[in-house]
Design an enzyme around this catalytic site. Structure first.
Site, PDB file in Angstrom:
ATOM      1  N   TYR A  53      44.683  30.462 -14.557  1.00 24.82           N
ATOM      2  CA  TYR A  53      44.067  29.178 -14.197  1.00 24.82           C
ATOM      3  C   TYR A  53      43.748  28.308 -15.399  1.00 24.82           C
ATOM      4  O   TYR A  53      43.485  28.821 -16.480  1.00 24.82           O
ATOM      5  CB  TYR A  53      42.770  29.421 -13.413  1.00 24.82           C
ATOM      6  CG  TYR A  53      42.949  30.080 -12.075  1.00 24.82           C
ATOM      7  CD1 TYR A  53      44.195  30.199 -11.469  1.00 24.82           C
ATOM      8  CD2 TYR A  53      41.851  30.609 -11.397  1.00 24.82           C
ATOM      9  CE1 TYR A  53      44.342  30.811 -10.241  1.00 24.82           C
ATOM     10  CE2 TYR A  53      41.991  31.223 -10.163  1.00 24.82           C
ATOM     11  CZ  TYR A  53      43.237  31.326  -9.585  1.00 24.82           C
ATOM     12  OH  TYR A  53      43.382  31.939  -8.372  1.00 24.82           O
ATOM     13  N   GLY A 243      43.740  22.431   2.162  1.00 27.36           N
ATOM     14  CA  GLY A 243      43.299  21.149   2.701  1.00 27.36           C
ATOM     15  C   GLY A 243      44.110  20.648   3.868  1.00 27.36           C
ATOM     16  O   GLY A 243      43.722  19.672   4.527  1.00 27.36           O
ATOM     17  N   THR A 246      42.418  20.105   7.350  1.00 26.70           N
ATOM     18  CA  THR A 246      41.505  18.975   7.561  1.00 26.70           C
ATOM     19  C   THR A 246      42.210  17.752   8.123  1.00 26.70           C
ATOM     20  O   THR A 246      41.563  16.807   8.569  1.00 26.70           O
ATOM     21  CB  THR A 246      40.821  18.569   6.248  1.00 26.70           C
ATOM     22  OG1 THR A 246      41.799  18.028   5.342  1.00 26.70           O
ATOM     23  CG2 THR A 246      40.125  19.758   5.596  1.00 26.70           C
ATOM     24  N   GLY A 247      43.531  17.759   8.081  1.00 26.62           N
ATOM     25  CA  GLY A 247      44.303  16.629   8.599  1.00 26.62           C
ATOM     26  C   GLY A 247      44.549  15.520   7.598  1.00 26.62           C
ATOM     27  O   GLY A 247      45.195  14.522   7.927  1.00 26.62           O
ATOM     28  N   LYS A 248      44.101  15.707   6.361  1.00 28.13           N
ATOM     29  CA  LYS A 248      44.207  14.595   5.406  1.00 28.13           C
ATOM     30  C   LYS A 248      45.635  14.325   4.945  1.00 28.13           C
ATOM     31  O   LYS A 248      45.894  13.265   4.359  1.00 28.13           O
ATOM     32  CB  LYS A 248      43.306  14.844   4.204  1.00 28.13           C
ATOM     33  CG  LYS A 248      43.689  16.004   3.308  1.00 28.13           C
ATOM     34  CD  LYS A 248      42.676  16.140   2.167  1.00 28.13           C
ATOM     35  CE  LYS A 248      43.005  17.268   1.225  1.00 28.13           C
ATOM     36  NZ  LYS A 248      41.992  17.389   0.140  1.00 28.13           N
TER      37      LYS A 248
END
Length: 351
Positions: A53, A243, A246-248
């Site tokens: 990372y 994500g 979430t529908g974004k």
């Protein structure tokens, strides 16, 4: 926040774990500190990172996330209050992890170099949970549970699991790591690690960190039984499907600053033909019950009997606050029934 036993150890970890892979790329050091302070204040005692990372991994930033965490623990003088997990990379074609530019393998030499570097960056002399980020052997899919199986030819230089375990035992004996975990592993791999340990070769694995979400429930197919019967609990990652849930990202949207907007080839596994219809169906359930879809999705994963902890990650504090509040979410029988009905129609579109 609820605390759960980590495998057969005496460690108790929070049912939510703070993920860190955006720190040093999408998030600044100051933003990481804010997330850490808030998470600890909310009862999270479990932090997950990796030598790789931040993501996407590249030579210029590799290891930066561990450095941030190490600075934070030093500044707060709270190492003993934190259960710290990090990872060593598996087989890789990236030459920037090892000093001699050799390609990473799960051999003793590579593991020892990796752990010493992680300890230095983290400013600590021990790691609570040291995880194998992905296998040394070639696997058909990164998430280890394919929908379409494409058998890869075994590598000629594949490192035997027993050899990897023996190296890990040396690190346990030396006090550099306390416990061993797996990640992105299959049922076959997990059982072979357990069998070798039972035969006296190396430490027994205590956890498995795999993808698990409403859009990817492949863990249930065979790993769930292993997790329960062998007490190798799931540390679930991507429980919001990065994500997607979430529908974004619906209808081709790419919100400014979002991971899928910044890194065009990142997260391809979540842009399959079945992802949008499944996402819309779960959004409808949340709307019908008047609840937040992210909290519903996280609460579903947290409530599974084979889950030890759900790894949450956010780039903005408002996202983090919503995610952490999921541990107070009550998933009703009616919600679970509706979720399972959708799953039977839209099963595992994003494995």
């Amino acid at each position: 926040m609820e605390k759960r036993k980590l495998g057969r150890t005496d460690l108790e970890v929070s049912s939510l774990c703070l993920g860190t892979m955006t720190w040093g790329e999408q998030n600044t050091k100051a933003e990481a500190y804010e997330q850490l302070d808030y998470a600890i204040d909310q009862g999270i005692n479990f932090i997950d990172t990796a030598e790789l990372y931040p993501v996407p991994s590249r030579a210029a930033t590799q290891g930066r996330t561990e450095e941030i965490i190490g600075d934070w623990m030093a500044d707060r003088s709270n190492r003993s209050d934190v259960i710290l997990a990090t990872k060593v990379v598996g087989r890789s074609m990236s030459d920037y992890f090892r000093d001699d530019k050799s390609l990473p393998r799960l051999t003793r030499r590579h593991i020892f170099e990796a752990v010493d570097k992680s300890l230095k960056r983290l400013k600590t002399d021990y790691i609570d949970l040291y995880q194998i980020h992905w296998p040394d052997r070639k696997v058909t899919q990164f998430g280890a549970n394919p929908i379409v199986y494409d058998h890869p030819e075994p590598a000629e230089d594949e490192t035997p699991i027993a050899e990897t375990l023996a190296a890990m035992q040396e690190l346990v004996t030396a006090g550099k790591i306390r416990h061993l975990g797996l990640s992105n592993e299959s049922g076959w791999g997990t059982m072979n690690y357990l069998r070798s340990a039972d035969e006296g070769v190396g430490p027994r694995v205590v956890s498995i960190q795999n993808a698990y979400s409403l859009l990817n429930r492949t863990f249930e197919v065979n790993l769930a039984e292993i997790a329960l019967r062998e007490q190798v609990g799931l540390l679930a990652y991507s429980s919001l499907a990065q994500g997607i849930i979430t529908g974004k990202y619906l209808d081709g949207k790419r919100p400014e600053g979002a991971r899928m907007s910044l890194f065009k080839n990142f997260g391809a596994r979540y842009f399959t033909p079945g992802a949008e219809p499944a996402t819309r169906a779960y959004l409808k359930i949340a709307d019908d019950f008047g609840v937040d879809v992210a909290q519903m999705a996280l609460a579903f994963v947290e409530s599974r009997p084979f889950t030890t902890s759900v790894i949450i990650g956010a780039t903005r504090m408002e996202q983090l606050k919503t995610d952490i509040a999921a541990h107070q979410f009550t998933l009703t029988d009616e919600m679970e029934k509706a979720i399972n009905e959708v799953h039977m129609v839209h099963a595992n579109p994003c494995p």
